[in-house]
Design a protein around this motif. Structure first.
Motif, PDB file in Angstrom:
ATOM      1  N   GLY A  77      37.507  30.633  37.337  1.00 35.35           N
ATOM      2  CA  GLY A  77      36.644  31.910  37.275  1.00 35.35           C
ATOM      3  C   GLY A  77      36.320  32.356  36.143  1.00 35.35           C
ATOM      4  N   SER A  78      35.774  33.330  35.879  1.00 32.64           N
ATOM      5  CA  SER A  78      35.670  33.955  34.458  1.00 32.64           C
ATOM      6  C   SER A  78      35.213  35.568  34.550  1.00 32.64           C
ATOM      7  CB  SER A  78      34.539  33.291  33.937  1.00 32.64           C
ATOM      8  OG  SER A  78      33.210  33.408  34.358  1.00 32.64           O
ATOM      9  N   GLY A  79      35.524  36.114  33.510  1.00 34.06           N
ATOM     10  CA  GLY A  79      35.356  37.918  33.521  1.00 34.06           C
ATOM     11  C   GLY A  79      34.960  38.365  32.279  1.00 34.06           C
ATOM     12  N   GLY A  80      35.349  39.589  31.876  1.00 34.32           N
ATOM     13  CA  GLY A  80      35.231  40.062  30.722  1.00 34.32           C
ATOM     14  C   GLY A  80      35.934  39.571  29.728  1.00 34.32           C
ATOM     15  N   MET A  81      37.211  39.022  30.044  1.00 33.97           N
ATOM     16  CA  MET A  81      38.315  38.664  29.047  1.00 33.97           C
ATOM     17  C   MET A  81      38.508  37.271  29.031  1.00 33.97           C
ATOM     18  SD  MET A  81      41.673  41.055  29.287  1.00 33.97           S
ATOM     19  CE  MET A  81      42.441  40.297  27.922  1.00 33.97           C
ATOM     20  N   GLY A  82      37.442  36.441  29.375  1.00 37.06           N
ATOM     21  CA  GLY A  82      37.424  35.027  29.367  1.00 37.06           C
ATOM     22  C   GLY A  82      37.319  34.339  30.561  1.00 37.06           C
ATOM     23  N   THR A  83      37.732  33.015  30.416  1.00 35.10           N
ATOM     24  CA  THR A  83      37.685  32.178  31.686  1.00 35.10           C
ATOM     25  C   THR A  83      38.988  31.544  31.881  1.00 35.10           C
ATOM     26  OG1 THR A  83      35.452  31.513  30.909  1.00 35.10           O
ATOM     27  CG2 THR A  83      36.577  30.028  32.359  1.00 35.10           C
ATOM     28  N   VAL A  84      39.276  31.462  33.009  1.00 41.94           N
ATOM     29  CA  VAL A  84      40.678  30.761  33.566  1.00 41.94           C
ATOM     30  C   VAL A  84      40.316  29.248  34.102  1.00 41.94           C
ATOM     31  CG1 VAL A  84      42.466  30.885  35.231  1.00 41.94           C
ATOM     32  CG2 VAL A  84      41.522  32.911  34.244  1.00 41.94           C
ATOM     33  N   TRP A  85      41.243  28.315  33.646  1.00 41.72           N
ATOM     34  CA  TRP A  85      40.632  26.937  34.016  1.00 41.72           C
ATOM     35  C   TRP A  85      42.020  26.371  34.608  1.00 41.72           C
ATOM     36  CZ3 TRP A  85      36.527  24.096  31.565  1.00 41.72           C
ATOM     37  CH2 TRP A  85      35.628  24.865  30.849  1.00 41.72           C
ATOM     38  N   ARG A  86      41.542  25.265  35.577  1.00 41.08           N
ATOM     39  CA  ARG A  86      42.440  24.482  36.083  1.00 41.08           C
ATOM     40  C   ARG A  86      42.799  23.571  35.081  1.00 41.08           C
ATOM     41  NH1 ARG A  86      41.843  21.401  41.387  1.00 41.08           N
ATOM     42  NH2 ARG A  86      40.469  20.162  40.289  1.00 41.08           N
ATOM     43  N   THR A 107      31.584  31.014  41.767  1.00 42.17           N
ATOM     44  CA  THR A 107      30.480  31.824  42.421  1.00 42.17           C
ATOM     45  C   THR A 107      31.140  32.841  43.252  1.00 42.17           C
ATOM     46  OG1 THR A 107      28.994  29.883  42.360  1.00 42.17           O
ATOM     47  CG2 THR A 107      28.782  31.717  44.148  1.00 42.17           C
ATOM     48  N   LEU A 108      31.083  33.994  43.375  1.00 38.66           N
ATOM     49  CA  LEU A 108      31.999  35.122  43.853  1.00 38.66           C
ATOM     50  C   LEU A 108      31.203  35.704  44.824  1.00 38.66           C
ATOM     51  CD1 LEU A 108      33.630  36.284  40.618  1.00 38.66           C
ATOM     52  CD2 LEU A 108      34.306  34.784  42.212  1.00 38.66           C
ATOM     53  N   PRO A 109      31.775  36.194  46.040  1.00 38.71           N
ATOM     54  CA  PRO A 109      30.988  36.772  47.143  1.00 38.71           C
ATOM     55  C   PRO A 109      31.205  38.331  46.678  1.00 38.71           C
ATOM     56  CG  PRO A 109      33.475  36.526  47.847  1.00 38.71           C
ATOM     57  CD  PRO A 109      33.185  35.539  46.493  1.00 38.71           C
ATOM     58  N   ALA A 110      30.154  39.027  47.261  1.00 41.32           N
ATOM     59  CA  ALA A 110      30.318  40.444  47.237  1.00 41.32           C
ATOM     60  C   ALA A 110      31.681  41.252  47.532  1.00 41.32           C
ATOM     61  CB  ALA A 110      29.027  41.168  48.063  1.00 41.32           C
ATOM     62  N   PRO A 111      31.980  42.316  46.748  1.00 42.24           N
ATOM     63  CA  PRO A 111      33.325  42.866  46.919  1.00 42.24           C
ATOM     64  C   PRO A 111      33.410  43.330  48.229  1.00 42.24           C
ATOM     65  CG  PRO A 111      32.092  44.189  45.506  1.00 42.24           C
ATOM     66  CD  PRO A 111      31.316  43.082  45.617  1.00 42.24           C
ATOM     67  N   PRO A 112      34.588  43.367  48.954  1.00 45.88           N
ATOM     68  CA  PRO A 112      34.787  44.129  50.238  1.00 45.88           C
ATOM     69  C   PRO A 112      35.247  45.594  49.973  1.00 45.88           C
ATOM     70  CG  PRO A 112      36.432  42.559  49.707  1.00 45.88           C
ATOM     71  CD  PRO A 112      35.649  42.462  48.717  1.00 45.88           C
ATOM     72  N   PRO A 113      35.446  46.246  50.908  1.00 46.20           N
ATOM     73  CA  PRO A 113      35.713  47.845  50.800  1.00 46.20           C
ATOM     74  C   PRO A 113      36.858  48.043  50.124  1.00 46.20           C
ATOM     75  CG  PRO A 113      35.942  47.145  53.013  1.00 46.20           C
ATOM     76  CD  PRO A 113      35.544  46.119  52.266  1.00 46.20           C
ATOM     77  N   PHE A 114      37.925  47.079  49.883  1.00 44.85           N
ATOM     78  CA  PHE A 114      39.062  47.621  49.280  1.00 44.85           C
ATOM     79  C   PHE A 114      39.438  47.577  47.878  1.00 44.85           C
ATOM     80  CE2 PHE A 114      39.614  42.880  49.591  1.00 44.85           C
ATOM     81  CZ  PHE A 114      39.186  42.939  51.040  1.00 44.85           C
ATOM     82  N   GLY A 115      38.294  47.162  47.308  1.00 41.71           N
ATOM     83  CA  GLY A 115      38.567  47.130  45.918  1.00 41.71           C
ATOM     84  C   GLY A 115      37.556  46.150  45.147  1.00 41.71           C
ATOM     85  N   PRO A 116      37.252  46.104  43.944  1.00 40.08           N
ATOM     86  CA  PRO A 116      36.501  45.405  43.065  1.00 40.08           C
ATOM     87  C   PRO A 116      37.028  44.157  42.924  1.00 40.08           C
ATOM     88  CG  PRO A 116      37.350  46.895  41.596  1.00 40.08           C
ATOM     89  CD  PRO A 116      37.958  47.306  42.977  1.00 40.08           C
ATOM     90  N   GLY A 117      36.319  43.066  42.788  1.00 34.58           N
ATOM     91  CA  GLY A 117      36.467  41.722  42.124  1.00 34.58           C
ATOM     92  C   GLY A 117      37.141  40.821  43.103  1.00 34.58           C
ATOM     93  N   PRO A 118      36.764  39.718  43.394  1.00 34.85           N
ATOM     94  CA  PRO A 118      37.620  38.693  44.368  1.00 34.85           C
ATOM     95  C   PRO A 118      38.790  37.932  43.537  1.00 34.85           C
ATOM     96  CG  PRO A 118      35.658  37.700  43.442  1.00 34.85           C
ATOM     97  CD  PRO A 118      35.480  38.969  42.889  1.00 34.85           C
ATOM     98  N   SER A 119      39.006  38.073  42.499  1.00 32.88           N
ATOM     99  CA  SER A 119      40.040  37.114  41.606  1.00 32.88           C
ATOM    100  C   SER A 119      40.605  38.089  40.594  1.00 32.88           C
ATOM    101  CB  SER A 119      39.734  35.960  41.323  1.00 32.88           C
ATOM    102  OG  SER A 119      38.851  36.076  40.038  1.00 32.88           O
ATOM    103  N   PRO A 120      41.781  37.798  39.974  1.00 34.37           N
ATOM    104  CA  PRO A 120      42.581  38.671  38.958  1.00 34.37           C
ATOM    105  C   PRO A 120      41.399  38.730  37.928  1.00 34.37           C
ATOM    106  CG  PRO A 120      43.956  37.396  39.693  1.00 34.37           C
ATOM    107  CD  PRO A 120      42.732  36.725  40.565  1.00 34.37           C
ATOM    108  N   TYR A 121      40.528  37.590  37.667  1.00 32.79           N
ATOM    109  CA  TYR A 121      40.083  37.778  36.096  1.00 32.79           C
ATOM    110  C   TYR A 121      38.350  37.558  36.466  1.00 32.79           C
ATOM    111  CZ  TYR A 121      44.666  36.447  34.861  1.00 32.79           C
ATOM    112  OH  TYR A 121      45.814  36.709  34.565  1.00 32.79           O
ATOM    113  N   ALA A 122      37.963  37.597  37.397  1.00 32.00           N
ATOM    114  CA  ALA A 122      36.422  37.601  37.905  1.00 32.00           C
ATOM    115  C   ALA A 122      35.801  38.784  37.592  1.00 32.00           C
ATOM    116  CB  ALA A 122      36.280  37.303  39.368  1.00 32.00           C
ATOM    117  N   VAL A 123      36.052  40.090  37.774  1.00 33.00           N
ATOM    118  CA  VAL A 123      35.749  41.278  37.313  1.00 33.00           C
ATOM    119  C   VAL A 123      36.329  42.143  36.482  1.00 33.00           C
ATOM    120  CG1 VAL A 123      34.682  43.319  38.465  1.00 33.00           C
ATOM    121  CG2 VAL A 123      34.311  40.878  39.466  1.00 33.00           C
ATOM    122  N   THR A 124      36.051  42.571  35.484  1.00 26.67           N
ATOM    123  CA  THR A 124      36.871  43.858  34.725  1.00 26.67           C
ATOM    124  C   THR A 124      36.126  45.292  35.388  1.00 26.67           C
ATOM    125  OG1 THR A 124      35.166  43.658  32.940  1.00 26.67           O
ATOM    126  CG2 THR A 124      36.966  42.273  32.864  1.00 26.67           C
TER     127      THR A 124
END
Length: 572
Positions: free
Chosen positions: A22-31, A312-329
């Motif tokens: 996943g990736s976001g404003g602070m970069g990319t996380v890799w396996r 590829t990330l789904p739309a955010p549900p009603p409990f907060g933004p971003g489906p992963s720690p680093y996908a959305v800032t």
């Protein structure tokens, strides 16, 4: 560029990149694969921002590098089973181009954010989650570390169901230099504590507010303060009542004690642990133990690529933004005006809000529509949404009725509530006549109309009233269905803040002010409206602030004097 035997890119001659997670404003996380120890790890690549962003924000690249190093050092100090483990940090050589890489454990499970996309958790799981995360936060606080961004996307779930707290990227370390610009909001609006919005930092209680909001969402399946825009959400965090939990069982009373605006009134970490353990015991002893939430449609399957979610990330549900720690800032937001305290105990006053607002809560679900502020919207609803709405409304009404019965039956040492009279307010309370009726009801019980603050909704009125002449302590009161009732303690009077004689407010100017607010804010058909009367934070002068919003999230508030004359318009 170094490559391994497989032809994949090597970092520091040791860590072989396998695939992005996943990736976001602070970069990319890799396996990645640690070829020295023959194990899989997660690598956080802290990339510099794009040239346009870097040019617009001088020093941002260096700030991101320092933040990444600080996160690694913060986490490395916490050898804790519920905090993600840091193995190594790769820093660029002094003066060289490049960026840091953080090497951490690969948690083989999804995030709590992903899990909640399937619905609320069973109550037993919520309580276990709360104890796991509380133990992580207490360990961090003992080391002088405040997380400042506790939210579902920053919680990972191991295959055995245990929780792991991650992403200390904006953590505050005791004695460290701040890395954020003055006057911006740091953290996710849905989970930030109200005192942090007001600029108060350095409080462990603020992380506990965020934890409480996370547990509310996990148990109830909706976020009680999320609105259509980030700014509207921040205003709600400061101003709006929190609906009484309807499906949280013994956790509900813990949430009500934790989610209070006064940080000094919240239980500390040790006390909160006892409350959560008592709730777990009560749940296990009650009927249907462990089934505090309705079953969900199939549990989420842990992601095979670890904790960060697919690219590829789904739309955010009603409990907060971003489906992963680093996908959305979260973009920095300007600080919102600070209201005074809100009632520490919600009580039965919100029964109408829960019942009438159930439609709005259901419409926050990810069905492609935006939800309203507090009130249910009209119109025809069919299919699954209608069924969910009817169920939510019935549940809310039943629970609210039980809550009201419990409050009425409880012994009280304070004044007895009024019984509805023939002259009780009828219809919307946002009229001069009905507000004066409510004030008279408060006066009959307290002997005064001089309050700390007042909030007037269409269906009820909330007031913070000193416990006696010259008293520093304050009680929370409500007026609803023709009755004035004390709902609990509400802190103390702050030094320098004037009390307001609510009878001296020019209520006759309110209808014109509401009409003017609709024009100034561009909201001809508001779906939510309420008025706050309190000292303005900037000059401590008493003011009226009508808040309006429509079903599209448009709106804001208007600052006016208690004479109804507009001073400032603040659209969202």
């Amino acid at each position: 560029m170094d490559t391994g035997e497989s032809g994949r890119r090597l970092i520091d001659g040791r860590f072989e990149l396998v695939a992005p997670l996943g990736s976001g404003g602070m970069g990319t996380v890799w396996r990645a694969r640690d070829i020295a120890l023959h194990r899989e790890v997660a690598l956080k690549e802290v990339r510099p921002p794009d040239p346009a962003t870097a040019a617009a924000q001088p020093g941002l690249t260096d700030q991101l590098r320092e933040r990444a190093v600080r996160e690694a050092r913060a986490l490395a100090r916490l050898a804790h089973p519920h905090v993600v483990t840091i193995h190594h940090i790769v820093e660029p050589a002094e003066g060289a181009d490049g960026h840091p890489w953080i090497v951490m454990e690969l948690v083989r499970g999804g995030s709590l954010h992903d899990r909640l996309a399937s619905g609320p958790l069973p109550l037993a799981e919520v309580l276990r989650l709360g104890l796991d995360l509380l133990s992580a936060l207490r360990a961090a606080h003992a080391e002088g570390i405040l997380h400042r961004d506790v939210k579902p996307a920053n919680v990972l779930l191991r295959p055995d169901g245990s929780a792991v707290l991650t992403d200390f990227g904006i953590a505050a370390l005791h004695g460290s230099t701040g890395l954020t610009a003055t006057g911006v909001l740091i953290g996710s609006p849905e989970y930030i504590a109200p005192e942090r919005v007001r600029g108060e930092e350095g409080l462990a209680a603020s992380d506990l507010w965020s934890l409480g909001m996370l547990l509310y969402v996990a148990a109830e399946g909706v976020h009680p303060l999320r609105r259509a825009t980030s700014l509207a959400t921040v205003v709600a965090v400061l101003d709006d009542p929190i609906p009484v939990p309807v499906r949280s069982g013994p956790l509900g009373s813990v949430l009500e004690r934790l989610l209070v605006r006064d940080p000094a009134a919240r239980p500390d970490g040790a006390r909160l642990e006892r409350l959560l353990r008592d709730a777990s015991t009560a749940l296990g002893a009650g009927p249907g133990a462990g089934s505090g939430a309705a079953p969900v449609a199939g549990p989420a399957v842990p992601a095979p690529y670890g904790q960060y979610g697919p690219p590829t990330l789904p739309a955010p549900p009603p409990f907060g933004p971003g489906p992963s720690p680093y996908a959305v800032t979260t973009a920095p937001l300007p600080l919102a005006p600070a209201p005074r305290r809100r009632p520490a105990l919600i009580g039965a006053a919100l029964a109408a809000v829960l019942a009438a607002g159930a439609v709005g809560l259901v419409q926050w679900l990810p069905d492609g529509t935006a939800g309203s502020r507090d009130d249910a919207k009209g119109g025809s609803i069919t299919g699954p949404t209608a069924t969910a709405t009817a169920t939510a409304t019935a549940t809310a009404t039943a629970t609210a009725t039980a809550t009201a019965t419990t409050v009425a039956a409880a012994p009280s040492t304070g004044p007895k509530p009024n019984t509805p009279k023939a002259g009780a307010a009828r219809g919307s309370l946002l009229t001069p006549e009905n507000i004066r009726i409510a004030l008279e009801a408060f006066k009959q019980q307290t002997g005064t109309t001089t309050f700390v603050d007042l909030k007037v909704y269409d269906g009820y009125v909330l007031a913070s009233i000193p416990t006696g002449p010259g008293a520093e302590t304050v009680d929370a009161w409500q007026y609803r269905d023709g009755a004035a009732k004390r709902t609990g303690p509400d802190g103390t009077v702050k030094d320098g803040e004037p009390l307001i004689d609510m009878a001296a407010v020019d209520w006759d100017a309110l209808p014109g002010l509401l009409e003017q607010s609709k024009k100034d804010l561009g909201v001809p058909n508001p779906t939510s409206r309420y008025v706050i009367v309190e000292p303005w934070m900037m000059d401590q002068v008493p003011c009226m602030r009508p808040y309006l919003s429509d079903e599209y999230g448009r709106g804001g508030y208007v600052l006016a004097g208690i004479d109804g004359k507009v001073k400032k318009v603040v659209p969202s």
